[in-house]
Design an enzyme around this catalytic site. Structure first.
Site, PDB file in Angstrom:
ATOM      1  N   LYS A 106       0.869  -1.191   0.000  1.00 34.71           N
ATOM      2  CA  LYS A 106       0.000   0.000   0.000  1.00 34.71           C
ATOM      3  C   LYS A 106       0.892   1.223   0.000  1.00 34.71           C
ATOM      4  O   LYS A 106       2.013   1.190   0.532  1.00 34.71           O
ATOM      5  CB  LYS A 106      -0.890   0.027   1.244  1.00 34.71           C
ATOM      6  CG  LYS A 106      -2.153   0.851   1.080  1.00 34.71           C
ATOM      7  CD  LYS A 106      -3.209   0.077   0.308  1.00 34.71           C
ATOM      8  CE  LYS A 106      -4.529   0.817   0.227  1.00 34.71           C
ATOM      9  NZ  LYS A 106      -5.610  -0.078  -0.205  1.00 34.71           N
TER      10      LYS A 106
HETATM   11  P1  NAD Z   1     -13.387   7.954  -2.345  1.00 35.10           P
HETATM   12  O1  NAD Z   1     -12.387   9.001  -2.093  1.00 35.10           O
HETATM   13  O2  NAD Z   1     -13.943   7.780  -3.720  1.00 35.10           O
HETATM   14  O3  NAD Z   1     -14.659   8.138  -1.369  1.00 35.10           O
HETATM   15  C1  NAD Z   1     -14.558   8.310   0.022  1.00 35.10           C
HETATM   16  C2  NAD Z   1     -15.891   8.884   0.495  1.00 35.10           C
HETATM   17  O4  NAD Z   1     -15.920   8.891   1.915  1.00 35.10           O
HETATM   18  C3  NAD Z   1     -16.150  10.318   0.059  1.00 35.10           C
HETATM   19  O5  NAD Z   1     -17.499  10.427  -0.370  1.00 35.10           O
HETATM   20  C4  NAD Z   1     -15.942  11.122   1.354  1.00 35.10           C
HETATM   21  O6  NAD Z   1     -16.688  12.334   1.368  1.00 35.10           O
HETATM   22  C5  NAD Z   1     -16.451  10.135   2.355  1.00 35.10           C
HETATM   23  N1  NAD Z   1     -16.043  10.385   3.746  1.00 35.10           N
HETATM   24  C6  NAD Z   1     -14.830  10.699   4.246  1.00 35.10           C
HETATM   25  N2  NAD Z   1     -14.903  10.848   5.594  1.00 35.10           N
HETATM   26  C7  NAD Z   1     -16.199  10.603   5.941  1.00 35.10           C
HETATM   27  C8  NAD Z   1     -16.922  10.577   7.165  1.00 35.10           C
HETATM   28  N3  NAD Z   1     -16.314  10.820   8.326  1.00 35.10           N
HETATM   29  N4  NAD Z   1     -18.246  10.278   7.146  1.00 35.10           N
HETATM   30  C9  NAD Z   1     -18.870  10.014   5.989  1.00 35.10           C
HETATM   31  N5  NAD Z   1     -18.239  10.016   4.798  1.00 35.10           N
HETATM   32  C10 NAD Z   1     -16.922  10.303   4.778  1.00 35.10           C
HETATM   33  O7  NAD Z   1     -12.722   6.588  -1.823  1.00 35.10           O
HETATM   34  P2  NAD Z   1     -13.110   5.097  -2.202  1.00 35.10           P
HETATM   35  O8  NAD Z   1     -12.196   4.632  -3.279  1.00 35.10           O
HETATM   36  O9  NAD Z   1     -14.581   4.974  -2.365  1.00 35.10           O
HETATM   37  O10 NAD Z   1     -12.630   4.356  -0.875  1.00 35.10           O
HETATM   38  C11 NAD Z   1     -13.457   4.311   0.300  1.00 35.10           C
HETATM   39  C12 NAD Z   1     -13.004   3.161   1.151  1.00 35.10           C
HETATM   40  O11 NAD Z   1     -13.041   1.959   0.378  1.00 35.10           O
HETATM   41  C13 NAD Z   1     -11.572   3.266   1.680  1.00 35.10           C
HETATM   42  O12 NAD Z   1     -11.483   2.672   2.946  1.00 35.10           O
HETATM   43  C14 NAD Z   1     -10.784   2.439   0.675  1.00 35.10           C
HETATM   44  O13 NAD Z   1      -9.565   1.953   1.224  1.00 35.10           O
HETATM   45  C15 NAD Z   1     -11.789   1.327   0.427  1.00 35.10           C
HETATM   46  N6  NAD Z   1     -11.555   0.578  -0.804  1.00 35.10           N
HETATM   47  C16 NAD Z   1     -11.634   1.183  -2.013  1.00 35.10           C
HETATM   48  C17 NAD Z   1     -11.383   0.429  -3.153  1.00 35.10           C
HETATM   49  C18 NAD Z   1     -11.519   0.999  -4.517  1.00 35.10           C
HETATM   50  O14 NAD Z   1     -11.360   0.242  -5.486  1.00 35.10           O
HETATM   51  N7  NAD Z   1     -11.843   2.260  -4.674  1.00 35.10           N
HETATM   52  C19 NAD Z   1     -11.044  -0.921  -3.048  1.00 35.10           C
HETATM   53  C20 NAD Z   1     -10.988  -1.514  -1.784  1.00 35.10           C
HETATM   54  C21 NAD Z   1     -11.246  -0.733  -0.673  1.00 35.10           C
END
Ligand code: NAD
Length: 418
Positions: free
Chosen positions: A106
């Site tokens: 990561k």
């Molecule tokens: P992203 O940046 O697209 O979205 C994150 C969202 O969370 C945003 O809408 C933001 O406003 C919101 N957010 C942040 N703090 C918050 C809070 N306190 N309360 C409510 N909402 C809040 O990111 P993503 O890619 O969707 O990733 C989100 C999670 O999923 C992370 O933990 C990431 O590690 C995990 N993840 C993502 C992927 C992927 O392919 N994108 C894969 C595996 C895991």
């Protein structure tokens, strides 16, 4: 929200919970609790006004026993060395849970990207890619998107790497745009596995997904796609939040319209399909059938867990529950589908992207989605088998037992070197 919980300690405690059920020596388990190496680097970037700014960045390569290190790159002011170490470890156990041939890694940069222009983010990304060049590679370490990074950043990293290496190597990174060697279905993959795992869990519990109520915390890539797909499966999305706050409608709302509103205005607040504005905490504690945390780590700590009313939690985010919250959920019989299965669709379709890049032969979206579904369903069945055979109190521990057996097995079969 607990500011104290260190995600790396959470990872180690999750391993400790599972290790008594794993057929491996203690010294092997100890090795699997620490990253093999962590790069810490300071990137110097020229801003648009000509001044220079320093950004601290990390890449953790946690374990490579089952294949190349694999894992995303996060841009966020809260990035830290321990967060990156934890996220890289979760990748190891995620890849092992779903049985794809990768280790875990990561990366992250301490930055709030909303404060910088696209040109500045491009220079920052290319500076990081230059530092990463000796560490990454198609068969060495394959980064991907995470919070606040996406196809744009992946395309820049690929271009920087290929320019410096003077060769075409799309498989050095996944999550690329289609024209840059990306895969059909990658953007939707994390949300898709989150809801596939939820579907399997409802089936396991004998609950009906049709008409089930759903709350989604975090409305980015993972969250909004999960909302869209669960709505398509007949469930009712009643609440969602982002960092600006939450929205609610007891009759459910159109998840796509909510995403369009967020896209247009920058936040989910003010969405006209909602009847009420609620807080982030309200979204997590609503009386719903399914809760999907899709924001960041430590969203639910032990205290907040006491107020959670959902029957099932499917973790789209990495590490949204602290170990204390896990214990509360186990005591309350809330079924938590752990991140290392629920959100594994992202890395699984990244794996498909990498396979397609190596073969220079591209699959249809239908094939991608079918292969993903069969991997998630098989992994869910393996997890249930471990849960029942070991008489465990949580699906997370069951997943770690499956994953640790696989990683420890690969290590023991290889033997130690030197
Ligand atoms: P992203 O940046 O697209 O979205 C994150 C969202 O969370 C945003 O809408 C933001 O406003 C919101 N957010 C942040 N703090 C918050 C809070 N306190 N309360 C409510 N909402 C809040 O990111 P993503 O890619 O969707 O990733 C989100 C999670 O999923 C992370 O933990 C990431 O590690 C995990 N993840 C993502 C992927 C992927 O392919 N994108 C894969 C595996 C895991």
């Amino acid at each position: 929200m607990s500011e104290q919980t260190n995600p790396f300690e959470s990872l180690q405690s999750q391993i400790d919970e599972a290790s008594p059920y794993v057929d491996a020596d203690d010294d092997v388990i100890e090795r699997l609790k620490h990253p093999e190496r962590v790069l810490e680097t300071n990137l110097t970037v020229e801003l648009d006004d000509g001044s220079l700014e320093r950004f601290k960045a990390f890449r953790s390569q946690f374990n490579g026993d089952r294949g190349p290190y694999k894992g995303g790159i996060r841009y966020h002011p809260g990035v830290s060395r321990d967060e990156v170490k934890a996220l890289s470890g979760w990748m190891v156990y995620k890849c092992a849970t779903v049985g794809i041939p990768y280790g875990g890694g990561k990366g992250g940069i301490i930055v709030d990207p909303s404060e910088y222009s696209a040109d500045e983010i491009e220079r920052l990304t290319r500076a990081f890619a230059t530092e990463l060049r000796p560490l990454i590679g198609v068969d060495r370490d394959v980064p991907a998107p995470d919070v606040n990074t996406g196809q744009r950043e992946m395309n820049w990293i690929k271009d920087t790497y290929e320019t410096l290496e003077n060769s075409t190597q799309p498989g050095v990174i996944t999550g690329k745009a289609l024209d840059s060697g990306g895969s059909e279905g990658r953007v939707e993959a994390t949300g898709r596995s989150t809801v596939l795992a939820a579907r399997e869990a409802f089936d396991y519990l004998g609950k009906d997904l049709e008409g089930a109520t759903v709350a989604v915390q975090g409305y980015g890539n993972a969250g909004w796609i999960a909302a869209k797909l669960i709505d398509e499966m007949g469930a009712k999305v009643v609440a969602a939040s982002d960092s600006s706050g939450g929205v609610y409608n007891a009759d459910g709302f159109d998840p796509v319209a909510a995403k369009d509103h967020k896209h247009e205005t920058g936040s989910i607040s003010g969405f006209e399909g909602a009847t009420e504005e609620i807080t982030n905490e309200d979204v997590l504690t609503l009386d719903v059938d399914l809760l999907i945390p899709a924001a960041l780590e430590n969203a639910i700590d032990g205290d907040l867990a006491e107020s959670v009313q959902a029957d099932v939690i499917s973790e789209a985010a990495n590490g949204p529950l602290t170990p204390e919250a896990d214990q509360v959920m186990a005591d309350k019989d809330v079924l938590v589908i752990p991140d290392i299965l629920a959100n594994a669709g992202g890395v699984t379709v990244s794996y498909f992207e990498w396979v397609q890049n190596r073969q220079r032969f591209y699959w249809s979206e239908e094939r991608v989605n079918e292969e993903l579904e069969s991997i998630i369903v098989d992994a869910f069945d393996d997890l249930v088998e471990s849960y029942e055979q070991n008489d465990l109190d949580s699906f997370r521990t069951a997943a770690y037992v499956v994953a640790l057996e696989r990683v420890a097995g690969a290590f023991e079969e290889a033997g130690t070197f030197p």
